[in-house]
Design a protein around this motif. Structure first.
Motif, PDB file in Angstrom:
ATOM      1  N   ARG A   7       0.833  -1.193   0.000  1.00  0.00           N
ATOM      2  CA  ARG A   7       0.000   0.000   0.000  1.00  0.00           C
ATOM      3  C   ARG A   7       0.871   1.248   0.000  1.00  0.00           C
ATOM      4  O   ARG A   7       1.866   1.312   0.730  1.00  0.00           O
ATOM      5  N   ARG A  28      -5.856  -6.458   3.191  1.00  0.00           N
ATOM      6  CA  ARG A  28      -5.602  -5.087   3.621  1.00  0.00           C
ATOM      7  C   ARG A  28      -4.947  -5.046   5.006  1.00  0.00           C
ATOM      8  O   ARG A  28      -4.092  -4.197   5.271  1.00  0.00           O
ATOM      9  N   GLY A  81      -1.255  -6.739   4.610  1.00  0.00           N
ATOM     10  CA  GLY A  81      -0.425  -5.909   3.731  1.00  0.00           C
ATOM     11  C   GLY A  81       0.825  -6.616   3.255  1.00  0.00           C
ATOM     12  O   GLY A  81       0.842  -7.822   3.005  1.00  0.00           O
TER      13      GLY A  81
END
Length: 382
Positions: A103, A287, A290
């Motif tokens: 990210r 998410r 990661g």
């Protein structure tokens, strides 16, 4: 005007690129039917590579030819070529980020956005003030000093992808591996050659070669991917077991995540809804973990997350992010609520993967018994 031999070489290299892209499209049509950001970025990379293979010979053919039409083609063709190269490398960076589950920070996103805006603005401004390139009275293309500013943006995206990859390797260790050289080397060589020697048209065809390498890698990786959720499947545990056996020191923690009441969810709402819940759960886990690790779908309603650390605070933060992601998802879903039981355990390198699975499964059984006992108490209280 360029010699016929040089023009023939331009046609040959770009036709090769078009044919290769066509083969990739036909051979991977099944992939593009599947939704997801990763596939979308691959399609965009292919699209810009195809545009480059079409525009390059057109612009090169019109170069030095008389007439207003030729001038428009030289100007427009070269302007679009700059944009296709820039956006192609940009979407490669986004693809790599998505594939490695990395990210970008907010500052990083602003920098990338500023680079795209700067590159696009320079091309628009170039129509009024020759900064990047100019077209002479004889309709001959000529690079200007600002050309290297534009190349710095393209190279910047490529270098950024290298930094992104090695950052993921540092954080994720064994879990984050991708043969980046398959894409990077052909593209870099083509960019350098065409930048240094105008008249050699190889960037678009080199991008096609790079994409072919990426598709070959993704195809070989597919055997380890769960078709529904896109995360790794049970077979990947065997691969990890072999890799772990080669390492003397491992600092890895496993998280076993079990969806509560998944059987009832399937019965009450149907398997289609159950599948959507699994996809949502996989996205939440991706998410939350990661670039620190990977996600494996272990069974119908169970996932295993491996993170490249045994630091209790880091592991607790991952668990906190999972629960926070569940809470956020549930706030937008009124039909059903997702909840999970989570067990964590440090991986002992002296034991096998089966031993680890047995230990953490026993811990999960205790966790599930405690969860359902508490659930019954709450129902009785109500």
């Amino acid at each position: 005007m360029e010699s016929p031999f040089e023009l023939t070489a331009v046609y040959a290299t770009n036709i090769f690129g078009i044919v290769l892209i066509g083969v990739l499209l036909v051979g991977n049509i099944w992939r593009f039917r599947e939704r997801g950001a990763e596939n979308a970025f691959l399609q965009l990379i292919l699209f810009f590579a195809f545009c480059g293979c079409i525009l390059d010979p057109i612009a090169y053919t019109a170069d030095s030819r008389p007439g207003t039409l030729a001038r428009v083609v030289v100007y427009g063709g070269n302007a679009l070529l700059y944009l296709t190269d820039m956006f192609g490398t940009f979407f490669w960076l986004l693809f790599l980020s998505e594939h490695l589950n990395a990210r970008f920070s907010i500052a990083h996103r602003y920098i990338l956005g500023a680079a795209l805006i700067t590159g696009t603005s320079l091309i628009i401004l170039n129509n009024f003030v020759p900064i990047i390139f100019d077209v002479s009275a004889s309709n001959t293309y000529k690079r200007m000093s600002g050309y290297w500013i534009y190349m710095a943006i393209d190279y910047g995206f490529l270098i950024d992808s290298l930094f992104l990859y090695f950052m993921c390797k540092r954080k994720g260790g064994l879990f984050k591996s991708f043969p980046i050289w398959i894409y990077f080397i052909p593209l870099t060589m083509g960019t350098i050659i065409q930048s240094l020697f105008y008249g050699i048209s190889v960037i678009s065809s080199c991008i096609a070669i790079s994409i072919a390498g990426v598709f070959a890698t993704l195809q070989s990786e597919r055997v380890y991917r769960d078709k529904l959720t896109g995360v790794f499947n049970y077979t990947y545990l065997d691969y990890l077991n072999r890799e772990y056996a080669k390492k003397k020191k491992l600092q890895i923690t496993g998280l076993l995540i079990n969806i509560n009441g998944f059987k009832s969810l399937n019965q009450d709402y149907g398997r289609a809804t159950g599948n959507k819940a699994l996809v949502k759960m996989a996205k939440i886990l991706n998410r939350s973990i990661g670039e620190l690790g990977i996600i494996i779908r272990y069974s119908s309603d169970e996932f295993i997350a491996f993170v490249n650390t045994q630091n209790e605070m880091a592991v607790s933060m991952c668990i906190k992010r999972i629960r926070s992601g569940l809470s956020e998802t549930n706030s937008f879903n009124s039909s059903y609520k997702l909840s999970v039981c989570i067990c964590s355990q440090a991986y002992d390198a002296s034991k096998t993967m089966n031993d680890f699975i047995d230990d953490i499964t026993r811990a999960m059984i205790e966790e599930k018994n405690s969860y359902y006992s508490q659930l019954q108490l709450n129902r009785r209280a109500l």
